[in-house]
Design an enzyme around this catalytic site. Structure first.
Site, PDB file in Angstrom:
ATOM      1  N   CYS A  75      17.971  40.913  33.390  1.00  0.00           N
ATOM      2  CA  CYS A  75      17.903  42.308  32.914  1.00  0.00           C
ATOM      3  C   CYS A  75      17.634  43.305  34.045  1.00  0.00           C
ATOM      4  CB  CYS A  75      16.797  42.389  31.856  1.00  0.00           C
ATOM      5  SG  CYS A  75      16.432  44.056  31.330  1.00  0.00           S
ATOM      6  N   GLY A 104      12.391  31.440  35.677  1.00  0.00           N
ATOM      7  CA  GLY A 104      12.246  31.060  37.076  1.00  0.00           C
ATOM      8  C   GLY A 104      11.303  31.994  37.821  1.00  0.00           C
ATOM      9  N   SER A 107      11.752  35.852  37.220  1.00  0.00           N
ATOM     10  CA  SER A 107      11.320  36.306  35.893  1.00  0.00           C
ATOM     11  C   SER A 107       9.798  36.329  35.795  1.00  0.00           C
ATOM     12  CB  SER A 107      11.848  35.364  34.804  1.00  0.00           C
ATOM     13  OG  SER A 107      13.234  35.262  34.899  1.00  0.00           O
ATOM     14  N   SER A 150      13.652  26.265  34.673  1.00  0.00           N
ATOM     15  CA  SER A 150      14.750  26.409  35.642  1.00  0.00           C
ATOM     16  C   SER A 150      15.334  25.041  35.929  1.00  0.00           C
ATOM     17  CB  SER A 150      14.229  27.013  36.948  1.00  0.00           C
ATOM     18  OG  SER A 150      15.208  26.882  37.953  1.00  0.00           O
ATOM     19  N   ILE A 151      16.660  24.956  35.993  1.00  0.00           N
ATOM     20  CA  ILE A 151      17.249  23.644  36.320  1.00  0.00           C
ATOM     21  C   ILE A 151      17.059  23.305  37.798  1.00  0.00           C
ATOM     22  CG2 ILE A 151      18.996  23.830  34.507  1.00  0.00           C
ATOM     23  CD1 ILE A 151      21.046  24.184  36.907  1.00  0.00           C
ATOM     24  N   ASP A 152      16.712  24.309  38.618  1.00  0.00           N
ATOM     25  CA  ASP A 152      16.733  24.107  40.071  1.00  0.00           C
ATOM     26  C   ASP A 152      15.545  23.316  40.611  1.00  0.00           C
ATOM     27  OD1 ASP A 152      18.999  25.689  39.971  1.00  0.00           O
ATOM     28  OD2 ASP A 152      17.931  27.527  40.479  1.00  0.00           O
ATOM     29  N   MET A 194      24.598  22.527  41.408  1.00  0.00           N
ATOM     30  CA  MET A 194      23.805  23.759  41.450  1.00  0.00           C
ATOM     31  C   MET A 194      22.441  23.515  42.106  1.00  0.00           C
ATOM     32  SD  MET A 194      24.375  25.750  37.889  1.00  0.00           S
ATOM     33  CE  MET A 194      25.842  26.736  37.575  1.00  0.00           C
ATOM     34  N   GLN A 287      26.416  21.565  34.086  1.00  0.00           N
ATOM     35  CA  GLN A 287      25.085  21.053  34.491  1.00  0.00           C
ATOM     36  C   GLN A 287      23.947  21.710  33.741  1.00  0.00           C
ATOM     37  OE1 GLN A 287      24.864  21.112  39.094  1.00  0.00           O
ATOM     38  NE2 GLN A 287      26.645  22.292  38.518  1.00  0.00           N
ATOM     39  N   ARG A 288      24.212  22.907  33.220  1.00  0.00           N
ATOM     40  CA  ARG A 288      23.123  23.657  32.590  1.00  0.00           C
ATOM     41  C   ARG A 288      23.136  23.518  31.076  1.00  0.00           C
ATOM     42  NH1 ARG A 288      22.632  29.396  35.301  1.00  0.00           N
ATOM     43  NH2 ARG A 288      23.072  30.186  33.228  1.00  0.00           N
TER      44      ARG A 288
HETATM   45  O1  F6P Z   1      18.960  29.233  38.719  1.00  0.00           O
HETATM   46  C1  F6P Z   1      19.765  28.468  37.891  1.00  0.00           C
HETATM   47  C2  F6P Z   1      21.207  28.519  38.313  1.00  0.00           C
HETATM   48  O2  F6P Z   1      21.955  27.697  37.458  1.00  0.00           O
HETATM   49  C3  F6P Z   1      21.475  28.150  39.771  1.00  0.00           C
HETATM   50  O3  F6P Z   1      21.466  26.776  39.989  1.00  0.00           O
HETATM   51  C4  F6P Z   1      22.814  28.813  39.986  1.00  0.00           C
HETATM   52  O4  F6P Z   1      22.999  29.146  41.335  1.00  0.00           O
HETATM   53  C5  F6P Z   1      22.731  30.048  39.139  1.00  0.00           C
HETATM   54  O5  F6P Z   1      21.691  29.835  38.191  1.00  0.00           O
HETATM   55  C6  F6P Z   1      24.000  30.405  38.416  1.00  0.00           C
HETATM   56  O6  F6P Z   1      23.785  31.611  37.775  1.00  0.00           O
HETATM   57  P1  F6P Z   1      24.743  32.236  36.676  1.00  0.00           P
HETATM   58  O7  F6P Z   1      24.574  31.443  35.420  1.00  0.00           O
HETATM   59  O8  F6P Z   1      24.280  33.630  36.535  1.00  0.00           O
HETATM   60  O9  F6P Z   1      26.137  32.088  37.187  1.00  0.00           O
END
Ligand code: F6P
Length: 367
Positions: A75, A104, A107, A150-152, A194, A287-288
């Site tokens: 946002c 993350g 945020s 966060s997936i990271d 990612m 992946q997400r």
């Molecule tokens: O922070 C999570 C993440 O999936 C990162 O791994 C990736 O670089 C980014 O978000 C991708 O963001 P968006 O969904 O805005 O393309």
């Protein structure tokens, strides 16, 4: 009666729904009213129907649903003073003085800034007749509790973030699938995963799938000429009888000079120098997505119980807490300390202090 708001923010992560469910159910069981703020901070800014009181049945089925069912957003409005004034006004008008934010580091930093500005925002709203004197005297403080979604897995001070393990499972499934076709054709695959500036997903996926070579930002190849080093490894594995070559590349991978390592460049090297029939696969948002694994359901659930407890134990003089996980224990640490260490880790990479970067992410990494 305590009124708690819960929101999810930034990139979605599987297990965020477990958090919302747990905040709602445990919060209600503790005698609180719980409100979901839809669409992340945007919902806070827009108010109205974006802030909804939840009941026991509002979160039925949430545990197994991937992503976040209350929506998320990156946002821009919340980054402006007027956006935060609107957000404060909407919270006060709904009687909410505590926010549990799952997201993350960006945020969570936003949430803490909001809290530190709170009294100024309240005075400004009062001056502009946007809230009453009585409201200003009731809502003197805002409580913020952070959950790291966060997936990271890129946040310092916690071993694991909500959603990272599910993502790792998705990556492993994808690499396993690529493996079979790579074997059939005796091909090489360069697979980009990612992680933003963090190599956890790439490194763990490399270990879990037995990849030939992994590139991560925190441990760039020690050789200036990493191309030759990589080819040496791939060739040796072929000579030992491997029919496939799998190279996993974190999207933030860097060489020793902090130059991005690109998948297409790796592909060209494998083709030209080793004569390997090579393809590039960028796993992207697969992946997400998808249903959270058991670990993320459990992590989201137990950490959110701790988050509600932290709200109930909060006092204005205490710093905002972040709920983490260390050595298999749910922990509560000052949110901004964790953010500071996370930024220090990123800066360590930029100043090529790679050992420090790894140390700051420990024990998430195997050195
Ligand atoms: O922070 C999570 C993440 O999936 C990162 O791994 C990736 O670089 C980014 O978000 C991708 O963001 P968006 O969904 O805005 O393309």
């Amino acid at each position: 009666r305590k009124k708690i708001g819960v929101l999810t923010s930034g990139g979605d992560a599987s297990g965020m729904n477990a958090c919302v469910r747990s905040v709602v159910l445990y919060g209600i069981s503790k005698g609180c009213d719980v409100y979901a703020v839809y669409e992340g901070y945007q919902g806070l800014v827009d108010g109205g129907d974006y802030i909804r009181k939840m009941d026991w049945r509002s979160v039925t089925g949430y545990l197994s649903i991937g992503g976040t069912s209350i929506g998320t957003a990156r946002c821009m409005a919340f980054k402006t003073r007027e956006g935060r004034l609107l957000a404060a006004q909407n919270l006060i008008k709904n009687g909410i003085d505590s926010l549990i934010v799952c997201g993350g580091d960006g945020s969570l930093t936003g949430a803490d800034v909001f809290r530190s500005e709170w009294s100024g925002l309240v005075s400004e709203l009062l001056k502009a007749d946007r809230i009453t004197k009585e409201e200003a005297s009731i809502f003197k403080h805002l409580t913020i509790v952070g959950l790291v979604g966060s997936i990271d897995n890129d946040m310092s001070s916690t071993d694991i973030t909500i959603g990272a393990v599910t993502s790792l499972h998705r990556i492993c499934e994808a690499v396993d699938s690529v493996d079979t076709t790579a074997l059939s054709h005796s091909r090489a695959f360069v697979i980009e995963v990612m992680g933003r500036h963090c190599g956890w997903l790439a490194l763990m996926a490399g270990i879990a799938t037995g990849a030939d070579f992994v590139f991560i930002p925190e441990r760039p190849p020690s050789e200036e000429d990493w191309e030759t080093a990589m080819c040496k490894v791939a060739r040796r594995h072929r000579e030992l009888g491997k029919r496939k070559t799998i190279i996993i590349v974190a999207e933030g991978a860097l060489d020793r000079n902090l130059k991005a390592i690109k998948v297409d460049h790796i592909k060209d090297i494998l083709c030209d120098r080793l004569g390997l029939d090579t393809r590039v696969t960028i796993l992207g948002h697969t992946q997400r997505g998808g249903s959270p694994c058991a670990f993320d359901r459990i992590l989201g659930t137990v950490q959110s119980v701790a988050a509600v407890d932290a709200v109930l134990a909060s006092t204005p003089d205490k710093p905002s807490p972040m709920i983490g996980m260390n050595n298999n224990q749910v922990t509560t640490k000052p949110l901004m300390d964790a953010v500071k260490l996370t930024h220090e880790g990123a800066a360590a990479i930029e100043s090529r202090n790679f050992d420090r970067a790894l140390e700051l992410r420990d024990p998430q990494f195997l050195d």
